[in-house]
Design a protein around this motif. Structure first.
Motif, PDB file in Angstrom:
ATOM      1  N   ALA A 121     -53.221  35.321  41.852  1.00 13.17           N
ATOM      2  CA  ALA A 121     -52.243  35.796  41.173  1.00 13.17           C
ATOM      3  C   ALA A 121     -51.465  37.383  41.811  1.00 13.17           C
ATOM      4  O   ALA A 121     -52.310  37.621  42.488  1.00 13.17           O
ATOM      5  CB  ALA A 121     -52.664  36.092  39.824  1.00 13.17           C
ATOM      6  N   ASP A 122     -50.294  37.371  41.796  1.00 20.97           N
ATOM      7  CA  ASP A 122     -49.418  38.563  42.081  1.00 20.97           C
ATOM      8  C   ASP A 122     -50.112  39.575  40.966  1.00 20.97           C
ATOM      9  O   ASP A 122     -49.257  39.706  39.881  1.00 20.97           O
ATOM     10  CB  ASP A 122     -48.110  38.137  41.964  1.00 20.97           C
ATOM     11  CG  ASP A 122     -47.449  39.627  42.441  1.00 20.97           C
ATOM     12  OD1 ASP A 122     -48.102  40.630  42.720  1.00 20.97           O
ATOM     13  OD2 ASP A 122     -46.158  39.457  42.884  1.00 20.97           O
ATOM     14  N   ILE A 123     -51.124  40.255  41.225  1.00 23.18           N
ATOM     15  CA  ILE A 123     -52.080  41.171  40.334  1.00 23.18           C
ATOM     16  C   ILE A 123     -50.849  42.259  39.544  1.00 23.18           C
ATOM     17  O   ILE A 123     -50.808  42.261  38.340  1.00 23.18           O
ATOM     18  CB  ILE A 123     -52.835  41.960  40.971  1.00 23.18           C
ATOM     19  CG1 ILE A 123     -53.983  40.863  41.472  1.00 23.18           C
ATOM     20  CG2 ILE A 123     -53.717  43.036  39.837  1.00 23.18           C
ATOM     21  CD1 ILE A 123     -55.023  41.666  42.497  1.00 23.18           C
ATOM     22  N   GLY A 124     -50.027  42.732  40.487  1.00 21.10           N
ATOM     23  CA  GLY A 124     -48.835  43.606  40.032  1.00 21.10           C
ATOM     24  C   GLY A 124     -48.120  43.347  38.872  1.00 21.10           C
ATOM     25  O   GLY A 124     -47.385  43.979  38.092  1.00 21.10           O
ATOM     26  N   LYS A 125     -47.923  41.745  38.807  1.00 23.81           N
ATOM     27  CA  LYS A 125     -46.889  41.232  37.808  1.00 23.81           C
ATOM     28  C   LYS A 125     -47.709  40.571  36.498  1.00 23.81           C
ATOM     29  O   LYS A 125     -47.157  40.266  35.682  1.00 23.81           O
ATOM     30  CB  LYS A 125     -46.037  40.311  38.581  1.00 23.81           C
ATOM     31  CG  LYS A 125     -45.197  40.576  39.664  1.00 23.81           C
ATOM     32  CD  LYS A 125     -44.416  39.535  40.284  1.00 23.81           C
ATOM     33  CE  LYS A 125     -43.445  40.116  41.303  1.00 23.81           C
ATOM     34  NZ  LYS A 125     -42.668  39.097  42.086  1.00 23.81           N
ATOM     35  N   VAL A 126     -49.009  40.380  36.796  1.00 32.26           N
ATOM     36  CA  VAL A 126     -49.658  39.582  35.673  1.00 32.26           C
ATOM     37  C   VAL A 126     -50.808  40.259  34.927  1.00 32.26           C
ATOM     38  O   VAL A 126     -51.153  39.785  33.926  1.00 32.26           O
ATOM     39  CB  VAL A 126     -50.438  38.456  36.238  1.00 32.26           C
ATOM     40  CG1 VAL A 126     -49.247  37.548  36.816  1.00 32.26           C
ATOM     41  CG2 VAL A 126     -51.570  38.749  37.205  1.00 32.26           C
ATOM     42  N   MET A 127     -50.794  41.575  35.302  1.00 36.98           N
ATOM     43  CA  MET A 127     -51.508  42.480  34.457  1.00 36.98           C
ATOM     44  C   MET A 127     -51.372  43.885  34.663  1.00 36.98           C
ATOM     45  O   MET A 127     -50.719  44.312  35.585  1.00 36.98           O
ATOM     46  CB  MET A 127     -53.201  42.074  34.908  1.00 36.98           C
ATOM     47  CG  MET A 127     -53.571  42.304  36.146  1.00 36.98           C
ATOM     48  SD  MET A 127     -55.278  41.835  36.788  1.00 36.98           S
ATOM     49  CE  MET A 127     -55.322  40.193  36.450  1.00 36.98           C
ATOM     50  N   PRO A 128     -51.729  44.722  33.870  1.00 38.22           N
ATOM     51  CA  PRO A 128     -51.638  45.995  33.859  1.00 38.22           C
ATOM     52  C   PRO A 128     -52.154  46.893  35.195  1.00 38.22           C
ATOM     53  O   PRO A 128     -53.265  46.483  35.359  1.00 38.22           O
ATOM     54  CB  PRO A 128     -52.090  46.929  32.503  1.00 38.22           C
ATOM     55  CG  PRO A 128     -52.125  45.865  31.640  1.00 38.22           C
ATOM     56  CD  PRO A 128     -52.544  44.471  32.491  1.00 38.22           C
ATOM     57  N   GLY A 129     -51.459  47.693  35.572  1.00 40.44           N
ATOM     58  CA  GLY A 129     -51.728  48.608  36.643  1.00 40.44           C
ATOM     59  C   GLY A 129     -53.168  49.191  36.463  1.00 40.44           C
ATOM     60  O   GLY A 129     -53.155  49.853  35.509  1.00 40.44           O
ATOM     61  N   GLY A 130     -54.074  49.065  37.469  1.00 46.46           N
ATOM     62  CA  GLY A 130     -55.420  49.909  37.271  1.00 46.46           C
ATOM     63  C   GLY A 130     -56.721  48.954  36.583  1.00 46.46           C
ATOM     64  O   GLY A 130     -57.738  49.198  36.764  1.00 46.46           O
ATOM     65  N   THR A 131     -55.911  47.718  36.063  1.00 41.20           N
ATOM     66  CA  THR A 131     -57.055  46.798  35.408  1.00 41.20           C
ATOM     67  C   THR A 131     -57.519  45.847  36.348  1.00 41.20           C
ATOM     68  O   THR A 131     -58.297  45.007  35.963  1.00 41.20           O
ATOM     69  CB  THR A 131     -56.523  46.321  34.281  1.00 41.20           C
ATOM     70  OG1 THR A 131     -55.363  45.207  34.715  1.00 41.20           O
ATOM     71  CG2 THR A 131     -56.050  47.116  33.210  1.00 41.20           C
ATOM     72  N   VAL A 132     -57.229  45.849  37.578  1.00 40.23           N
ATOM     73  CA  VAL A 132     -57.772  44.745  38.521  1.00 40.23           C
ATOM     74  C   VAL A 132     -59.062  45.154  38.810  1.00 40.23           C
ATOM     75  O   VAL A 132     -60.007  43.953  39.224  1.00 40.23           O
ATOM     76  CB  VAL A 132     -57.010  44.819  39.862  1.00 40.23           C
ATOM     77  CG1 VAL A 132     -57.325  46.204  40.708  1.00 40.23           C
ATOM     78  CG2 VAL A 132     -57.252  43.665  40.858  1.00 40.23           C
ATOM     79  N   ILE A 133     -59.626  46.420  38.537  1.00 42.77           N
ATOM     80  CA  ILE A 133     -61.157  46.724  38.715  1.00 42.77           C
ATOM     81  C   ILE A 133     -62.210  45.627  37.804  1.00 42.77           C
ATOM     82  O   ILE A 133     -63.394  45.739  38.169  1.00 42.77           O
ATOM     83  CB  ILE A 133     -61.504  48.081  38.511  1.00 42.77           C
ATOM     84  CG1 ILE A 133     -60.985  48.755  37.292  1.00 42.77           C
ATOM     85  CG2 ILE A 133     -60.757  48.913  39.763  1.00 42.77           C
ATOM     86  CD1 ILE A 133     -62.133  48.689  36.162  1.00 42.77           C
ATOM     87  N   LEU A 134     -61.464  44.970  36.768  1.00 40.32           N
ATOM     88  CA  LEU A 134     -62.543  44.202  36.141  1.00 40.32           C
ATOM     89  C   LEU A 134     -62.842  42.959  36.505  1.00 40.32           C
ATOM     90  O   LEU A 134     -63.919  42.134  36.133  1.00 40.32           O
ATOM     91  CB  LEU A 134     -61.428  43.759  34.797  1.00 40.32           C
ATOM     92  CG  LEU A 134     -61.076  44.801  33.828  1.00 40.32           C
ATOM     93  CD1 LEU A 134     -60.238  44.552  32.824  1.00 40.32           C
ATOM     94  CD2 LEU A 134     -61.972  45.737  33.402  1.00 40.32           C
ATOM     95  N   TRP A 135     -62.468  42.861  37.899  1.00 41.59           N
ATOM     96  CA  TRP A 135     -63.065  41.540  38.941  1.00 41.59           C
ATOM     97  C   TRP A 135     -64.688  41.785  39.085  1.00 41.59           C
ATOM     98  O   TRP A 135     -65.469  40.897  38.826  1.00 41.59           O
ATOM     99  CB  TRP A 135     -62.571  41.508  40.401  1.00 41.59           C
ATOM    100  CG  TRP A 135     -62.805  42.760  41.090  1.00 41.59           C
ATOM    101  CD1 TRP A 135     -62.044  43.902  41.150  1.00 41.59           C
ATOM    102  CD2 TRP A 135     -64.125  42.827  41.903  1.00 41.59           C
ATOM    103  NE1 TRP A 135     -62.911  44.690  41.917  1.00 41.59           N
ATOM    104  CE2 TRP A 135     -63.799  44.152  42.775  1.00 41.59           C
ATOM    105  CE3 TRP A 135     -65.128  41.987  42.108  1.00 41.59           C
ATOM    106  CZ2 TRP A 135     -64.904  44.797  43.396  1.00 41.59           C
ATOM    107  CZ3 TRP A 135     -66.027  42.359  43.195  1.00 41.59           C
ATOM    108  CH2 TRP A 135     -65.873  43.522  43.661  1.00 41.59           C
ATOM    109  N   SER A 136     -65.051  43.055  38.954  1.00 45.66           N
ATOM    110  CA  SER A 136     -66.377  43.353  39.207  1.00 45.66           C
ATOM    111  C   SER A 136     -67.324  43.239  37.990  1.00 45.66           C
ATOM    112  O   SER A 136     -68.358  42.661  37.997  1.00 45.66           O
ATOM    113  CB  SER A 136     -66.717  44.798  39.687  1.00 45.66           C
ATOM    114  OG  SER A 136     -66.346  45.647  38.675  1.00 45.66           O
TER     115      SER A 136
END
Length: 372
Positions: A121-136
């Motif tokens: 996914a294009d992370i910047g468009k599908v979830m709030p900035g800074g929440t990508v860390i939830l992958w771990s």
């Protein structure tokens, strides 16, 4: 052997150091601070803690209360996650934080498949900035769902901890081979091996091996000096770690690096716990560092949102990473204090009493200390 201590020394300090590494990396020091290694340390620590807890419980009660394990994990992890996501999505909706709001993005984060969703996914468009860390967190949750059932099945059938460890070594080798295969394919993207549970689970399993084979809690040394040979092992482990940071080949970084770091962490964790009052390791047990370690989960959840918020609203942030880090750290610590005072106390699960005569005190104390 059952650990003699009711708490595990140094681990909250290691947590604190790991979350600070991640924060420094995200604040603008990524070229010199190995933030990804901080996550690898979290994985190793989780494997070690959970295995110590489960083996201890089985040793005292001849079973593992999987139901209580799941409920404890849910009440420990989910409420702070929901509060954090509510804040992040509210900031995006009000225009104060970049990013997007999508149904799949929300579901992936709430139901712990954000790691695989983020790959495509294009992370910047599908979830709030800074929440990508939830992958771990997704990887750890996948481990928590399966692992107690695996351990209960193996231990109840009389499989020794040594044999279980041998099985996990085989799995670690298979995961390494799987990463090597994926990284050699045309069009390979590093997110595939960096985010995948199937490609990162060995970082957790290395921690389980320490608990199964050489658990330092079984031989805690008070005021005992380390030998020259032991210092040599520490030096070799540190040398191996630094080599993994210095060797910049992308193929290596997405394949063998994780295996070598797991091997290096094995003795470092062992000595940091066993010789926790040694002059090298004792700072990990300082009260304020331990407190940050206790708050590390909430700090980790909010820190990147805080960093992106600061960078978005401060035009000079790019030239002042130290200030970005400090401001985000203050925000994150205050948030963690809020979670600790106003959220966690209302969602603490009290396990049902153990069978009469059971000696479950050690395991429950470890669980309380670590938040597990």
């Amino acid at each position: 052997m059952t650990p003699a201590f009711q708490t595990i020394p140094s681990l909250n300090g290691i947590r604190a150091a790991s979350v600070l590494l991640v924060m420094l990396s995200h604040a603008g020091f990524g070229e010199i601070v190995p933030g990804g290694f901080g996550v690898t340390v979290f994985f190793f620590l989780s494997g070690y803690l959970i295995t110590t807890l489960l083996v201890n419980e089985f040793g005292h009660t001849a079973t593992i209360d999987v139901r209580n394990f799941y409920i404890r994990r849910f009440f420990r992890l989910f409420p702070p996650l929901v509060v954090t996501l509510a804040i992040a999505y509210s900031l995006v909706a009000s225009g104060f934080l970049p990013g997007g709001i999508t149904l799949y993005g929300v579901l992936s984060q709430l139901f712990y498949f954000a790691n695989y969703y983020a790959m495509n996914a294009d992370i910047g468009k599908v979830m709030p900035g800074g929440t990508v860390i939830l992958w771990s967190l997704a990887i750890e949750e996948h481990f928590y769902i399966v692992y107690p059932l695996v351990m209960l099945g193996l231990l109840s059938r009389g499989v020794s901890v040594r044999r279980i460890g041998q099985l996990f070594v085989v799995i670690c080798a298979v995961v390494l081979l799987w990463r090597l295969y994926l990284a050699s394919q045309p069009g390979f993207l590093s997110a595939r091996t960096y985010f995948g549970t199937d490609t990162r689970i060995d970082s957790i399993l290395f921690g389980t091996l320490l608990a199964l084979w050489h658990n330092p809690m079984a031989r805690i040394a008070e005021k005992e000096r380390m030998s020259v040979a032991q210092w040599a092992i520490v030096a070799a482990a540190l040398g191996l770690l630094f080599a993994t940071f210095l060797f910049r080949s992308e193929f290596f970084r997405q394949t063998t690096r994780y295996t070598l770091q797991g091997i290096a962490l094995y003795p470092l964790f062992y000595f940091a716990v066993r010789y926790h009052d040694n002059f090298v390791f004792r700072h990990l047990n300082w009260q304020w560092i331990s407190k940050i370690g206790i708050w590390s989960y909430a700090i980790y959840l909010i820190h990147y949102v805080a960093i992106i918020f600061v960078e978005t609203h401060w035009s000079g942030a790019a030239g002042h990473p130290v200030m970005v880090f400090l401001v985000a750290a203050v925000i994150s610590i205050c948030y963690a204090m809020f979670i600790d005072k106003w959220i966690d106390p209302y969602f603490r699960w009290r396990a049902r009493p153990r069978p009469a005569g059971g000696r479950g005190k050690d395991a429950s104390s470890v669980a309380a200390q670590t938040g597990h």
